[in-house]
Design a protein around this motif. Structure first.
Motif, short mmCIF file in Angstrom:
data_model
loop_
_atom_site.label_atom_id
_atom_site.label_comp_id
_atom_site.label_asym_id
_atom_site.label_seq_id
_atom_site.Cartn_x
_atom_site.Cartn_y
_atom_site.Cartn_z
N ILE A 30 0.92 -1.43 0.05
CA ILE A 30 0.09 0.02 0.04
C ILE A 30 0.86 1.33 0.03
O ILE A 30 0.65 2.10 -0.69
N VAL A 31 2.00 1.17 0.90
CA VAL A 31 2.95 2.45 0.82
C VAL A 31 3.67 2.53 -0.37
O VAL A 31 3.76 3.78 -0.83
N ALA A 32 3.89 1.48 -0.89
CA ALA A 32 4.93 1.50 -1.94
C ALA A 32 4.04 2.00 -3.31
O ALA A 32 4.45 2.99 -4.12
N PHE A 33 2.57 1.63 -3.34
CA PHE A 33 1.81 2.00 -4.54
C PHE A 33 1.51 3.67 -4.27
O PHE A 33 1.68 4.26 -5.41
N TRP A 34 1.52 3.98 -3.01
CA TRP A 34 1.34 5.50 -2.91
C TRP A 34 2.44 6.25 -3.28
O TRP A 34 2.25 7.10 -4.11
N LEU A 35 3.62 5.80 -3.05
CA LEU A 35 4.88 6.53 -3.35
C LEU A 35 4.87 6.46 -4.63
O LEU A 35 5.48 7.55 -5.27
N LEU A 36 4.99 5.18 -5.37
CA LEU A 36 5.39 5.24 -6.82
C LEU A 36 4.41 6.02 -7.69
O LEU A 36 4.76 6.35 -8.63
#
Length: 384
Positions: A152-158
């Motif tokens: 979830i955090v990775a999708f938001w950052l990317l």
């Protein structure tokens, strides 16, 4: 004269004698593995001759005469005007790799926002390393953070949003896309493969039939076909105006393809478990899921660790096939840069492919070594 009953009873074991000098050391290893028979001697001589001929040329081309820095193709060109090779003719064009390195890692991701995938990579390493070390505690919390919170955090950052500028997935590429596809494919395929394997062995006809149909259909077609169907045919079944992100299609295609192969790997481990294990669990009053989770699956998975890791390695390498649907993973972005006129030389393609191959080998070799470590740690029949 009387003799004590204990006169000839040894009170301590004799210390083990050292191995004979002829059975240890480099000379013993060479005699055992390279010169044991006349055939081994001949093969060893042929191999050494081939290495003596190849290695100097490879080292010379890869390192000695290689060009390491330079702003454009003129530093790596193998010919000059008139077709005459210049003195000090160059080998590999590592200047091309150096100039395009950021693209090889991040693809066409905006330069000003590349700190975002960098943070994602750091978080991934920080969560993955403790997960791979058996002695680190709190594996449950670690798994939740790695497989639920981190995506979830990775999708938001990317991707962006909630204060971050949106970067569409067509701009993603390079090693970043390769790792995303392989991580999702591996993380999804293992639990799905376990469920499919259990479904194929189920006594319920409908569950067994559906599992067999899924596994045999997916395994019967190449991954390129699955990716092509996910990219081209899936939108045809959606309502008008609906669409599915291209990266999401690739993730779904890779995941279901790997799950079908993983199911057969797990099923092989389940069939290797003696029937007495299941009967013993039944005699203790354990239910089906308790028996499967606590008794059967741990033994089955330990038996097939090499096959599981082999499937993971295949998944990591197969991510290069997403080029067919217009995505550029590491290999795709390397090949895309061959068309750059500023670096168009005879040695540029070979250098780029060697770089990509080395990166793929590095990750695959790491997975292979970790597999061996886990086999030894879990004592799954490992022998020196």
């Amino acid at each position: 004269m009387s003799v004590s009953n204990h006169s000839f009873v040894r009170s301590a074991m004799i210390a083990p004698a050292p191995a004979p000098s002829s059975q240890k050391g480099a000379n013993a290893w060479i005699r055992k593995n390279l010169l044991a028979t006349p055939k081994d001697v001949v093969l060893t001589i042929l191999a050494l001759t081939l290495l003596a001929w190849c290695v100097p040329h490879l080292v010379n081309w890869l390192f000695v005469q290689a060009v390491w820095t330079g702003p454009d193709r003129t530093f790596c060109a193998t010919t000059v005007q008139g077709g005459v090779q210049p003195e000090g003719w160059s080998g590999a064009c590592w200047a091309f790799v150096s100039a395009k390195y950021d693209q090889f890692i991040f693809g066409r991701y905006p330069l000003a926002d590349r700190w975002r995938p960098t943070i994602v990579g750091i978080l991934f390493v920080l969560l993955l390393v403790p997960m791979l070390i058996p002695s680190v505690p709190r594996k449950g919390l670690n798994a939740i953070l790695l497989f639920i919170v981190f995506p979830i955090v990775a999708f938001w950052l990317l991707h962006g949003g909630l204060g971050l500028e949106i970067v569409d997935t067509p701009l993603w590429g390079g090693l970043m896309v390769t790792l995303i596809l392989s991580f999702v494919g591996i993380a999804v395929s293992l639990p799905c493969g376990i469920l499919l394997a259990l479904g194929r062995r189920s006594t319920m006809p409908v569950i067994r039939m559906l599992s067999v149909a899924f596994i045999e259909i997916i395994r019967g077609v190449p991954l390129i076909t699955v990716l092509f169907m996910a990219s081209v045919m899936l939108p045809l079944f959606l309502p008008t105006g609906w669409t599915v992100d291209k990266l999401l299609r690739a993730l779904i295609g890779v995941s279901i393809f790997t799950s079908a192969y993983m199911a057969e790997v797990i099923r092989g481990g389940l069939q290797a478990i003696p029937k007495g294990q299941s009967e013993g669990a039944d005699s203790l009053g354990l239910g089906y899921w308790q028996k499967t989770r606590l008794i059967i699956l741990p033994q089955a998975i330990k038996l097939v660790i090499p096959s599981i890791v082999n499937t993971f390695i295949g998944t990591f390498k197969d991510t290069s096939l997403v080029t067919i649907i217009g995505m550029f993973d590491l290999l795709g972005i390397v090949k895309l840069n061959f068309s750059d006129a500023n670096w168009a030389t005879a040695v540029t393609p070979m250098t780029g492919l060697i770089f990509a191959g080395f990166v793929f080998w590095l990750f695959c070799f790491g997975m292979s070594r970790y597999s061996g470590f886990m086999e030894r740690h879990l004592d799954t029949g490992y022998r020196r």
